[in-house]
Design an enzyme around this catalytic site. Structure first.
Site, PDB file in Angstrom:
ATOM      1  N   LYS A  13       0.828  -1.205   0.000  1.00  0.00           N
ATOM      2  CA  LYS A  13       0.000   0.000   0.000  1.00  0.00           C
ATOM      3  C   LYS A  13       0.870   1.266   0.000  1.00  0.00           C
ATOM      4  CE  LYS A  13      -2.121  -1.122   3.878  1.00  0.00           C
ATOM      5  NZ  LYS A  13      -1.587  -2.480   4.141  1.00  0.00           N
ATOM      6  N   ARG A  88      -9.261   0.614   9.122  1.00  0.00           N
ATOM      7  CA  ARG A  88      -8.757  -0.708   9.449  1.00  0.00           C
ATOM      8  C   ARG A  88      -9.833  -1.599  10.065  1.00  0.00           C
ATOM      9  NH1 ARG A  88      -3.277  -0.037   8.912  1.00  0.00           N
ATOM     10  NH2 ARG A  88      -2.032  -1.416  10.190  1.00  0.00           N
ATOM     11  N   ARG A 127      11.561  -6.886   5.162  1.00  0.00           N
ATOM     12  CA  ARG A 127      11.353  -5.447   4.996  1.00  0.00           C
ATOM     13  C   ARG A 127      12.198  -4.665   6.005  1.00  0.00           C
ATOM     14  NH1 ARG A 127       5.391  -2.878   4.381  1.00  0.00           N
ATOM     15  NH2 ARG A 127       5.157  -2.843   6.641  1.00  0.00           N
ATOM     16  N   ARG A 162      11.465  -2.779  11.904  1.00  0.00           N
ATOM     17  CA  ARG A 162      10.524  -2.195  12.845  1.00  0.00           C
ATOM     18  C   ARG A 162      10.251  -3.135  14.015  1.00  0.00           C
ATOM     19  NH1 ARG A 162       5.739  -0.297   8.908  1.00  0.00           N
ATOM     20  NH2 ARG A 162       4.617  -1.512  10.446  1.00  0.00           N
ATOM     21  N   ARG A 173      -0.156  -9.381  13.444  1.00  0.00           N
ATOM     22  CA  ARG A 173      -0.721  -8.361  12.551  1.00  0.00           C
ATOM     23  C   ARG A 173      -1.534  -8.992  11.439  1.00  0.00           C
ATOM     24  NH1 ARG A 173       4.374  -5.652  10.885  1.00  0.00           N
ATOM     25  NH2 ARG A 173       3.201  -4.493   9.332  1.00  0.00           N
TER      26      ARG A 173
HETATM   27  P1  ADP Z   1       1.236  -2.246   8.182  1.00  0.00           P
HETATM   28  O1  ADP Z   1       0.193  -1.843   7.165  1.00  0.00           O
HETATM   29  O2  ADP Z   1       2.535  -2.550   7.587  1.00  0.00           O
HETATM   30  O3  ADP Z   1       0.748  -3.234   9.195  1.00  0.00           O
HETATM   31  P2  ADP Z   1       1.068   0.388   9.377  1.00  0.00           P
HETATM   32  O4  ADP Z   1       2.266   1.211   9.258  1.00  0.00           O
HETATM   33  O5  ADP Z   1      -0.111   0.714   8.550  1.00  0.00           O
HETATM   34  O6  ADP Z   1       1.575  -1.072   9.124  1.00  0.00           O
HETATM   35  O7  ADP Z   1       0.580   0.309  10.889  1.00  0.00           O
HETATM   36  C1  ADP Z   1       1.445  -0.057  11.940  1.00  0.00           C
HETATM   37  C2  ADP Z   1       0.658  -0.180  13.227  1.00  0.00           C
HETATM   38  O8  ADP Z   1       0.043   1.068  13.537  1.00  0.00           O
HETATM   39  C3  ADP Z   1      -0.491  -1.174  13.183  1.00  0.00           C
HETATM   40  O9  ADP Z   1      -0.064  -2.481  13.474  1.00  0.00           O
HETATM   41  C4  ADP Z   1      -1.413  -0.606  14.272  1.00  0.00           C
HETATM   42  O10 ADP Z   1      -0.940  -0.902  15.565  1.00  0.00           O
HETATM   43  C5  ADP Z   1      -1.271   0.877  14.076  1.00  0.00           C
HETATM   44  N1  ADP Z   1      -2.272   1.418  13.116  1.00  0.00           N
HETATM   45  C6  ADP Z   1      -2.005   2.014  11.921  1.00  0.00           C
HETATM   46  N2  ADP Z   1      -3.141   2.407  11.305  1.00  0.00           N
HETATM   47  C7  ADP Z   1      -4.163   2.056  12.140  1.00  0.00           C
HETATM   48  C8  ADP Z   1      -5.575   2.192  12.086  1.00  0.00           C
HETATM   49  N3  ADP Z   1      -6.203   2.751  11.036  1.00  0.00           N
HETATM   50  N4  ADP Z   1      -6.300   1.696  13.127  1.00  0.00           N
HETATM   51  C9  ADP Z   1      -5.710   1.136  14.190  1.00  0.00           C
HETATM   52  N5  ADP Z   1      -4.384   0.973  14.307  1.00  0.00           N
HETATM   53  C10 ADP Z   1      -3.600   1.437  13.307  1.00  0.00           C
END
Ligand code: ADP
Ligand code: ZN
Length: 217
Positions: A13, A88, A127, A162, A173
């Site tokens: 994404k 999400r 990654r 990370r 996740r």
């Molecule tokens: P990825 O898509 O690689 O899992 P992100 O960078 O989008 O990682 O998100 C990392 C973390 O941030 C998630 O695992 C969650 O804890 C939090 N997070 C990000 N966006 C949201 C969201 N829209 N709602 C709830 N938690 C979020």
């Protein structure tokens, strides 16, 4: 363009969003990047989000909606935006619908990027991310390593794995994704906004999205 990018962690994404911003100046809004920035800056939001993120859990919906309500009204969003990592959960999608109605904004499309689970696992464990929160460039130790190992090409900061990219947090996740986020695919299908893309390369995903927007669907 105004769009939502859906897809499992590691579906690409962020990469697709970066390519799309270059096309028409729409801004990428990544809730993950915003949250990591807040954690590093030690703000109140960061303190509240930190533990959830380390565990690979979602941050509570009300915190996320607070961030998005402010962010979507900033002037740079006028040209368009690409939502990466938000919504999400179904409650977030419903709250977003209300918010966009209130702001008089209509989405063009919701693109779901489909990638097989084995490929996702592969990508996430290899990654690496630039540790500089205002850069956050993404690398892959196999397919796209930095020119100098461990050093960001763009800003020279250390490139790290990370905290939420340990094997345990990754599998958490993915479970969270299938349980809480995958239902959004059906939600947006019913809204008539869904585009499913399964191109293995980010460029192919970008092309499919552009075609759909050009078709005015
Ligand atoms: P990825 O898509 O690689 O899992 P992100 O960078 O989008 O990682 O998100 C990392 C973390 O941030 C998630 O695992 C969650 O804890 C939090 N997070 C990000 N966006 C949201 C969201 N829209 N709602 C709830 N938690 C979020
Ligand atoms: Zn960097």
């Amino acid at each position: 363009m105004r769009l939502i990018l859906l897809g499992a962690p590691g579906a690409g994404k962020g990469t697709v969003a970066k390519l799309l911003t270059q096309i028409d100046g729409s801004v990428q809004i990544s809730t993950g990047d915003i949250l990591r920035g807040a954690v590093q800056a030690g703000t109140e939001l960061g303190k509240q989000a930190d533990a959830y993120m380390k565990a690979g859990d979602l941050v509570p919906d009300d915190l996320i909606m607070g961030i998005m309500e402010t962010r979507l009204q900033e002037p740079d969003c006028a040209k368009g935006f690409l939502l990466d990592g938000f919504p999400r959960t179904i409650p977030q999608a419903e709250a977003l619908k209300v918010l966009l109605n209130k702001l008089g904004i209509k989405l063009d499309v919701v693109a779901n990027i489909e990638v097989p689970r084995e490929e996702i696992l592969n990508r996430l464990t290899t990654r690496r991310t630039c540790s500089n929160t205002s850069c956050q460039a993404i690398y892959n130790v196999r397919s796209n390593p930095p020119k100098v190992a461990g050093v960001c090409d763009k800003c020279g900061s250390p490139v790290i794995q990370r905290d939420d990219e340990t094997d345990e947090a990754i599998s958490k996740r993915l479970d969270t994704y299938f349980e809480k986020t995958a239902p959004l695919i059906e939600f947006y299908r019913q809204e008539g906004l869904l585009l499913v893309v399964d191109s293995p390369a980010s460029e192919g995903v970008v092309d499919a999205i552009q075609q759909r927007i050009a078709a005015g669907a």
